[in-house]
Design a protein around this motif. Structure first.
Motif, PDB file in Angstrom:
ATOM      1  N   THR A 197     -13.472  -8.104 -18.351  1.00 60.70           N
ATOM      2  CA  THR A 197     -12.703  -7.068 -17.668  1.00 60.70           C
ATOM      3  C   THR A 197     -11.302  -7.606 -17.449  1.00 60.70           C
ATOM      4  O   THR A 197     -11.135  -8.684 -16.874  1.00 60.70           O
ATOM      5  N   THR A 198     -10.285  -6.864 -17.908  1.00 55.46           N
ATOM      6  CA  THR A 198      -8.895  -7.261 -17.727  1.00 55.46           C
ATOM      7  C   THR A 198      -8.076  -6.056 -17.304  1.00 55.46           C
ATOM      8  O   THR A 198      -8.506  -4.916 -17.456  1.00 55.46           O
ATOM      9  N   GLY A 199      -6.881  -6.319 -16.775  1.00 48.91           N
ATOM     10  CA  GLY A 199      -5.985  -5.237 -16.393  1.00 48.91           C
ATOM     11  C   GLY A 199      -5.134  -5.635 -15.211  1.00 48.91           C
ATOM     12  O   GLY A 199      -4.815  -6.811 -15.019  1.00 48.91           O
ATOM     13  N   THR A 200      -4.784  -4.639 -14.395  1.00 45.46           N
ATOM     14  CA  THR A 200      -3.973  -4.887 -13.203  1.00 45.46           C
ATOM     15  C   THR A 200      -4.546  -4.116 -12.027  1.00 45.46           C
ATOM     16  O   THR A 200      -5.183  -3.071 -12.181  1.00 45.46           O
ATOM     17  N   ILE A 201      -4.288  -4.655 -10.841  1.00 48.80           N
ATOM     18  CA  ILE A 201      -4.621  -3.964  -9.601  1.00 48.80           C
ATOM     19  C   ILE A 201      -3.358  -3.950  -8.757  1.00 48.80           C
ATOM     20  O   ILE A 201      -2.660  -4.968  -8.654  1.00 48.80           O
ATOM     21  N   SER A 202      -3.008  -2.776  -8.214  1.00 51.16           N
ATOM     22  CA  SER A 202      -1.782  -2.663  -7.430  1.00 51.16           C
ATOM     23  C   SER A 202      -2.077  -2.130  -6.042  1.00 51.16           C
ATOM     24  O   SER A 202      -3.030  -1.383  -5.832  1.00 51.16           O
ATOM     25  N   PHE A 203      -1.242  -2.538  -5.107  1.00 49.05           N
ATOM     26  CA  PHE A 203      -1.333  -2.191  -3.689  1.00 49.05           C
ATOM     27  C   PHE A 203      -0.017  -1.543  -3.310  1.00 49.05           C
ATOM     28  O   PHE A 203       1.056  -2.089  -3.594  1.00 49.05           O
ATOM     29  N   THR A 204      -0.081  -0.373  -2.686  1.00 46.96           N
ATOM     30  CA  THR A 204       1.125   0.321  -2.233  1.00 46.96           C
ATOM     31  C   THR A 204       0.919   0.772  -0.792  1.00 46.96           C
ATOM     32  O   THR A 204      -0.110   1.362  -0.466  1.00 46.96           O
ATOM     33  N   ALA A 205       1.917   0.489   0.059  1.00 46.51           N
ATOM     34  CA  ALA A 205       1.893   0.927   1.457  1.00 46.51           C
ATOM     35  C   ALA A 205       3.047   1.900   1.675  1.00 46.51           C
ATOM     36  O   ALA A 205       4.203   1.555   1.421  1.00 46.51           O
ATOM     37  N   THR A 206       2.715   3.107   2.129  1.00 47.38           N
ATOM     38  CA  THR A 206       3.727   4.141   2.349  1.00 47.38           C
ATOM     39  C   THR A 206       3.602   4.664   3.777  1.00 47.38           C
ATOM     40  O   THR A 206       2.552   5.199   4.145  1.00 47.38           O
ATOM     41  N   PRO A 207       4.660   4.526   4.598  1.00 48.93           N
ATOM     42  CA  PRO A 207       4.622   5.112   5.940  1.00 48.93           C
ATOM     43  C   PRO A 207       4.552   6.636   5.844  1.00 48.93           C
ATOM     44  O   PRO A 207       5.111   7.235   4.920  1.00 48.93           O
ATOM     45  N   TYR A 208       3.872   7.248   6.797  1.00 49.36           N
ATOM     46  CA  TYR A 208       3.755   8.704   6.783  1.00 49.36           C
ATOM     47  C   TYR A 208       5.089   9.409   7.017  1.00 49.36           C
ATOM     48  O   TYR A 208       5.245  10.562   6.645  1.00 49.36           O
ATOM     49  N   ASP A 209       6.061   8.713   7.614  1.00 51.44           N
ATOM     50  CA  ASP A 209       7.353   9.353   7.876  1.00 51.44           C
ATOM     51  C   ASP A 209       8.384   9.077   6.781  1.00 51.44           C
ATOM     52  O   ASP A 209       9.561   9.356   6.949  1.00 51.44           O
ATOM     53  N   GLN A 210       7.961   8.526   5.638  1.00 45.99           N
ATOM     54  CA  GLN A 210       8.848   8.259   4.512  1.00 45.99           C
ATOM     55  C   GLN A 210       8.199   8.748   3.221  1.00 45.99           C
ATOM     56  O   GLN A 210       6.984   8.771   3.106  1.00 45.99           O
ATOM     57  N   TYR A 219      -9.655  -9.745  -4.826  1.00 44.76           N
ATOM     58  CA  TYR A 219      -8.205  -9.706  -4.929  1.00 44.76           C
ATOM     59  C   TYR A 219      -7.689  -9.273  -3.561  1.00 44.76           C
ATOM     60  O   TYR A 219      -8.116  -8.252  -3.027  1.00 44.76           O
ATOM     61  N   GLU A 220      -6.790 -10.075  -2.990  1.00 44.74           N
ATOM     62  CA  GLU A 220      -6.294  -9.807  -1.643  1.00 44.74           C
ATOM     63  C   GLU A 220      -4.789  -9.555  -1.671  1.00 44.74           C
ATOM     64  O   GLU A 220      -4.059 -10.174  -2.440  1.00 44.74           O
ATOM     65  N   PHE A 221      -4.360  -8.651  -0.795  1.00 46.53           N
ATOM     66  CA  PHE A 221      -2.950  -8.324  -0.636  1.00 46.53           C
ATOM     67  C   PHE A 221      -2.622  -8.447   0.844  1.00 46.53           C
ATOM     68  O   PHE A 221      -3.489  -8.266   1.696  1.00 46.53           O
ATOM     69  N   GLU A 222      -1.359  -8.730   1.158  1.00 43.52           N
ATOM     70  CA  GLU A 222      -0.937  -8.874   2.546  1.00 43.52           C
ATOM     71  C   GLU A 222       0.051  -7.774   2.907  1.00 43.52           C
ATOM     72  O   GLU A 222       0.921  -7.422   2.113  1.00 43.52           O
ATOM     73  N   LEU A 223      -0.104  -7.274   4.122  1.00 44.66           N
ATOM     74  CA  LEU A 223       0.797  -6.271   4.673  1.00 44.66           C
ATOM     75  C   LEU A 223       1.295  -6.792   6.011  1.00 44.66           C
ATOM     76  O   LEU A 223       0.481  -7.091   6.888  1.00 44.66           O
ATOM     77  N   PRO A 224       2.614  -6.933   6.192  1.00 37.66           N
ATOM     78  CA  PRO A 224       3.131  -7.396   7.479  1.00 37.66           C
ATOM     79  C   PRO A 224       2.703  -6.439   8.601  1.00 37.66           C
ATOM     80  O   PRO A 224       2.573  -5.231   8.372  1.00 37.66           O
ATOM     81  N   PRO A 225       2.476  -6.972   9.790  1.00 39.10           N
ATOM     82  CA  PRO A 225       2.076  -6.105  10.916  1.00 39.10           C
ATOM     83  C   PRO A 225       3.128  -5.030  11.176  1.00 39.10           C
ATOM     84  O   PRO A 225       4.330  -5.269  11.068  1.00 39.10           O
ATOM     85  N   THR A 226       2.641  -3.840  11.490  1.00 41.12           N
ATOM     86  CA  THR A 226       3.532  -2.715  11.781  1.00 41.12           C
ATOM     87  C   THR A 226       2.818  -1.757  12.728  1.00 41.12           C
ATOM     88  O   THR A 226       1.589  -1.694  12.761  1.00 41.12           O
TER      89      THR A 226
END
Length: 77
Positions: free
Chosen positions: A9-22, A43-50
């Motif tokens: 199995t090969t490919g890419t995995i992407s993570f996107t964070a979108t605020p509801y007000d943008q 596979y782990e991704f990090e999101l700064p606290p908000t």
């Protein structure tokens, strides 16, 4: 992501964070995927606290044992 699959199995995995007000995402990350048959892999991704409400979208574009697949998971946080 995990098997069991009888082929690579090969490919890419992407993570996107979108605020509801943008309209545009504030955080996009991508990792290459390579999973051998019957291997378990995380596979782990990090999101700064908000304090903003966010829509998190995970998209996996994979070739699984010769078959192209797309998996999309959306989650509010």
């Amino acid at each position: 992501m995990f098997g069991p699959y009888s082929g690579l199995t090969t490919g890419t995995i992407s993570f996107t964070a979108t605020p509801y007000d943008q309209a545009a995402p504030i955080n996009t990350q991508q990792q290459d995927v390579a999973i051998t048959p019957y291997e378990d892999k995380k596979y782990e991704f990090e999101l700064p606290p908000t304090s903003k409400a966010m829509l998190i979208t995970i998209t996996a574009l994979l070739d699984v044992d010769g078959e192209e697949i797309r998996i999309i998971k959306k989650q509010s946080i």
